[in-house]
Design a protein around this motif. Structure first.
Motif, PDB file in Angstrom:
ATOM      1  N   TYR A   1     -32.013  20.648  12.285  1.00  0.00           N
ATOM      2  CA  TYR A   1     -31.726  19.442  11.815  1.00  0.00           C
ATOM      3  C   TYR A   1     -31.287  19.361  10.425  1.00  0.00           C
ATOM      4  O   TYR A   1     -31.510  20.240   9.524  1.00  0.00           O
ATOM      5  CB  TYR A   1     -33.345  18.708  11.805  1.00  0.00           C
ATOM      6  CG  TYR A   1     -33.898  18.823  13.252  1.00  0.00           C
ATOM      7  CD1 TYR A   1     -34.414  19.681  13.763  1.00  0.00           C
ATOM      8  CD2 TYR A   1     -33.792  17.566  14.046  1.00  0.00           C
ATOM      9  CE1 TYR A   1     -35.034  19.799  15.231  1.00  0.00           C
ATOM     10  CE2 TYR A   1     -34.396  17.628  15.393  1.00  0.00           C
ATOM     11  CZ  TYR A   1     -35.172  18.679  15.781  1.00  0.00           C
ATOM     12  OH  TYR A   1     -35.666  18.796  17.130  1.00  0.00           O
TER      13      TYR A   1
ATOM     14  N   MET B   1     -32.060  17.071   6.915  1.00  0.00           N
ATOM     15  CA  MET B   1     -33.389  16.559   6.632  1.00  0.00           C
ATOM     16  C   MET B   1     -32.996  15.524   5.337  1.00  0.00           C
ATOM     17  O   MET B   1     -32.040  15.956   4.785  1.00  0.00           O
ATOM     18  CB  MET B   1     -34.105  17.857   6.013  1.00  0.00           C
ATOM     19  CG  MET B   1     -34.721  18.627   7.180  1.00  0.00           C
ATOM     20  SD  MET B   1     -35.448  18.149   8.516  1.00  0.00           S
ATOM     21  CE  MET B   1     -36.792  17.318   7.699  1.00  0.00           C
TER      22      MET B   1
ATOM     23  N   ALA C   1     -30.921  13.888   0.565  1.00  0.00           N
ATOM     24  CA  ALA C   1     -30.686  14.416   2.171  1.00  0.00           C
ATOM     25  C   ALA C   1     -29.870  15.827   1.945  1.00  0.00           C
ATOM     26  O   ALA C   1     -29.352  16.268   0.886  1.00  0.00           O
ATOM     27  CB  ALA C   1     -29.493  13.513   2.908  1.00  0.00           C
TER      28      ALA C   1
ATOM     29  N   ALA D   1     -37.626  12.856   6.807  1.00  0.00           N
ATOM     30  CA  ALA D   1     -37.073  12.428   8.007  1.00  0.00           C
ATOM     31  C   ALA D   1     -36.109  13.822   8.666  1.00  0.00           C
ATOM     32  O   ALA D   1     -35.477  14.161   7.619  1.00  0.00           O
ATOM     33  CB  ALA D   1     -36.140  11.133   7.751  1.00  0.00           C
ATOM     34  N   ALA D   2     -36.042  13.512   9.719  1.00  0.00           N
ATOM     35  CA  ALA D   2     -35.045  14.394  10.229  1.00  0.00           C
ATOM     36  C   ALA D   2     -34.051  13.767  11.482  1.00  0.00           C
ATOM     37  O   ALA D   2     -34.429  13.095  12.266  1.00  0.00           O
ATOM     38  CB  ALA D   2     -35.850  15.833  10.977  1.00  0.00           C
ATOM     39  N   ARG D   3     -32.768  14.687  11.343  1.00  0.00           N
ATOM     40  CA  ARG D   3     -31.767  14.086  12.489  1.00  0.00           C
ATOM     41  C   ARG D   3     -31.189  15.404  13.088  1.00  0.00           C
ATOM     42  O   ARG D   3     -30.901  16.254  12.294  1.00  0.00           O
ATOM     43  CB  ARG D   3     -30.743  13.308  12.027  1.00  0.00           C
ATOM     44  CG  ARG D   3     -29.829  13.813  10.786  1.00  0.00           C
ATOM     45  CD  ARG D   3     -28.888  13.002  10.222  1.00  0.00           C
ATOM     46  NE  ARG D   3     -27.961  12.101  10.952  1.00  0.00           N
ATOM     47  CZ  ARG D   3     -26.755  12.550  11.386  1.00  0.00           C
ATOM     48  NH1 ARG D   3     -26.135  13.495  10.575  1.00  0.00           N
ATOM     49  NH2 ARG D   3     -26.102  11.905  12.128  1.00  0.00           N
TER      50      ARG D   3
ATOM     51  N   GLY E   1     -26.529  16.159   6.514  1.00  0.00           N
ATOM     52  CA  GLY E   1     -27.458  15.154   6.108  1.00  0.00           C
ATOM     53  C   GLY E   1     -26.699  13.849   5.505  1.00  0.00           C
ATOM     54  O   GLY E   1     -25.482  14.039   5.085  1.00  0.00           O
TER      55      GLY E   1
ATOM     56  N   LYS F   1     -30.807   5.614   6.854  1.00  0.00           N
ATOM     57  CA  LYS F   1     -31.776   5.786   7.589  1.00  0.00           C
ATOM     58  C   LYS F   1     -32.097   5.464   8.761  1.00  0.00           C
ATOM     59  O   LYS F   1     -32.761   6.325   9.739  1.00  0.00           O
ATOM     60  CB  LYS F   1     -32.970   5.073   6.681  1.00  0.00           C
ATOM     61  CG  LYS F   1     -32.900   3.270   7.225  1.00  0.00           C
ATOM     62  CD  LYS F   1     -34.006   2.605   6.380  1.00  0.00           C
ATOM     63  CE  LYS F   1     -34.008   1.164   6.471  1.00  0.00           C
ATOM     64  NZ  LYS F   1     -32.933   0.595   5.963  1.00  0.00           N
TER      65      LYS F   1
ATOM     66  N   GLU G   1     -29.633   6.481  10.826  1.00  0.00           N
ATOM     67  CA  GLU G   1     -29.363   8.085  11.771  1.00  0.00           C
ATOM     68  C   GLU G   1     -30.329   8.747  11.692  1.00  0.00           C
ATOM     69  O   GLU G   1     -30.104  10.154  12.359  1.00  0.00           O
ATOM     70  CB  GLU G   1     -28.406   8.522  10.444  1.00  0.00           C
ATOM     71  CG  GLU G   1     -27.061   7.655  10.283  1.00  0.00           C
ATOM     72  CD  GLU G   1     -26.172   7.580  11.628  1.00  0.00           C
ATOM     73  OE1 GLU G   1     -26.341   8.589  12.570  1.00  0.00           O
ATOM     74  OE2 GLU G   1     -25.722   6.478  11.691  1.00  0.00           O
ATOM     75  N   TYR G   2     -31.659   8.746  11.371  1.00  0.00           N
ATOM     76  CA  TYR G   2     -32.603   9.776  11.494  1.00  0.00           C
ATOM     77  C   TYR G   2     -33.768   9.399  12.635  1.00  0.00           C
ATOM     78  O   TYR G   2     -33.967   8.123  12.697  1.00  0.00           O
ATOM     79  CB  TYR G   2     -33.421   9.853  10.207  1.00  0.00           C
ATOM     80  CG  TYR G   2     -32.573  10.616   9.232  1.00  0.00           C
ATOM     81  CD1 TYR G   2     -31.675   9.742   8.198  1.00  0.00           C
ATOM     82  CD2 TYR G   2     -32.790  11.834   8.931  1.00  0.00           C
ATOM     83  CE1 TYR G   2     -30.767  10.345   7.499  1.00  0.00           C
ATOM     84  CE2 TYR G   2     -31.867  12.611   7.866  1.00  0.00           C
ATOM     85  CZ  TYR G   2     -30.847  11.926   7.129  1.00  0.00           C
ATOM     86  OH  TYR G   2     -30.180  12.366   6.281  1.00  0.00           O
ATOM     87  N   ASP G   3     -33.996  10.313  13.289  1.00  0.00           N
ATOM     88  CA  ASP G   3     -34.597  10.112  14.566  1.00  0.00           C
ATOM     89  C   ASP G   3     -36.122  10.428  14.314  1.00  0.00           C
ATOM     90  O   ASP G   3     -36.972   9.636  15.192  1.00  0.00           O
ATOM     91  CB  ASP G   3     -34.227  11.063  15.888  1.00  0.00           C
ATOM     92  CG  ASP G   3     -32.748  10.869  16.347  1.00  0.00           C
ATOM     93  OD1 ASP G   3     -32.000  11.709  16.300  1.00  0.00           O
ATOM     94  OD2 ASP G   3     -32.398   9.541  16.086  1.00  0.00           O
TER      95      ASP G   3
ATOM     96  N   TRP H   1     -39.788  10.986  11.850  1.00  0.00           N
ATOM     97  CA  TRP H   1     -40.164  10.641  10.666  1.00  0.00           C
ATOM     98  C   TRP H   1     -41.639  11.066  10.305  1.00  0.00           C
ATOM     99  O   TRP H   1     -42.633  11.045  11.464  1.00  0.00           O
ATOM    100  CB  TRP H   1     -40.274   9.034  10.554  1.00  0.00           C
ATOM    101  CG  TRP H   1     -38.930   8.181  10.314  1.00  0.00           C
ATOM    102  CD1 TRP H   1     -37.975   8.054  11.347  1.00  0.00           C
ATOM    103  CD2 TRP H   1     -38.069   8.117   9.031  1.00  0.00           C
ATOM    104  NE1 TRP H   1     -36.795   7.695  10.830  1.00  0.00           N
ATOM    105  CE2 TRP H   1     -36.919   7.251   9.457  1.00  0.00           C
ATOM    106  CE3 TRP H   1     -38.479   7.962   7.749  1.00  0.00           C
ATOM    107  CZ2 TRP H   1     -35.935   7.081   8.699  1.00  0.00           C
ATOM    108  CZ3 TRP H   1     -37.263   7.626   6.767  1.00  0.00           C
ATOM    109  CH2 TRP H   1     -36.277   7.202   7.398  1.00  0.00           C
TER     110      TRP H   1
END
Length: 124
Positions: free
Chosen positions: A32, A34, A50, A97-99, A104, A108, A110-112, A114
């Protein structure tokens, strides 16, 4: 599905420092990108920092540049936010948050995933 838990918030005087931690479970943080966001009362959640897979993929909001540092330790499945020279306007709930993926970004949406957030209060 990764779960995120923040810690390290608290009350600090202006000019002080705090180190926030974000611990991940249920997934490997190495998969991910972050980020840290924050939300002050009555305001929108805003981007702070990020970090993608590479240290070259690191971004900061202008308001924290030079004072905050985001780092990650994939072996410990953790991400950190070192905050120095804190100001009263840094007071907010800070979220990790992580995606999925290596890049990065500051958006916001774009992040899945939390965390629940940790309160940071800076007194003047």
């Amino acid at each position: 599905q990764v779960q995120l838990v923040e810690s390290g918030g608290g009350l600090v005087q202006a000019g002080g420092s705090l180190r926030l931690s974000c611990a991940a479970s249920g997934g490997t943080l190495g998969n991910y990108a972050m980020a840290w966001f924050r939300q002050a009362p009555g305001k929108e959640r805003e981007f702070v920092a990020a970090r993608g897979w590479s240290v070259l993929n690191t971004y900061y909001a202008d308001s924290v540049k030079g004072r905050f540092t985001i780092s990650r330790d994939n072996a410990k499945n953790a991400v950190y936010l070192e905050m120095n020279s804190l100001k009263p306007e840094d007071t907010a709930v800070y979220y990790c948050a992580a995606r999925p993926g290596r890049i990065g970004v500051p958006e916001k949406d774009e992040y899945d995933y939390w965390g629940q957030g940790t309160q940071v209060t800076v007194s003047s």
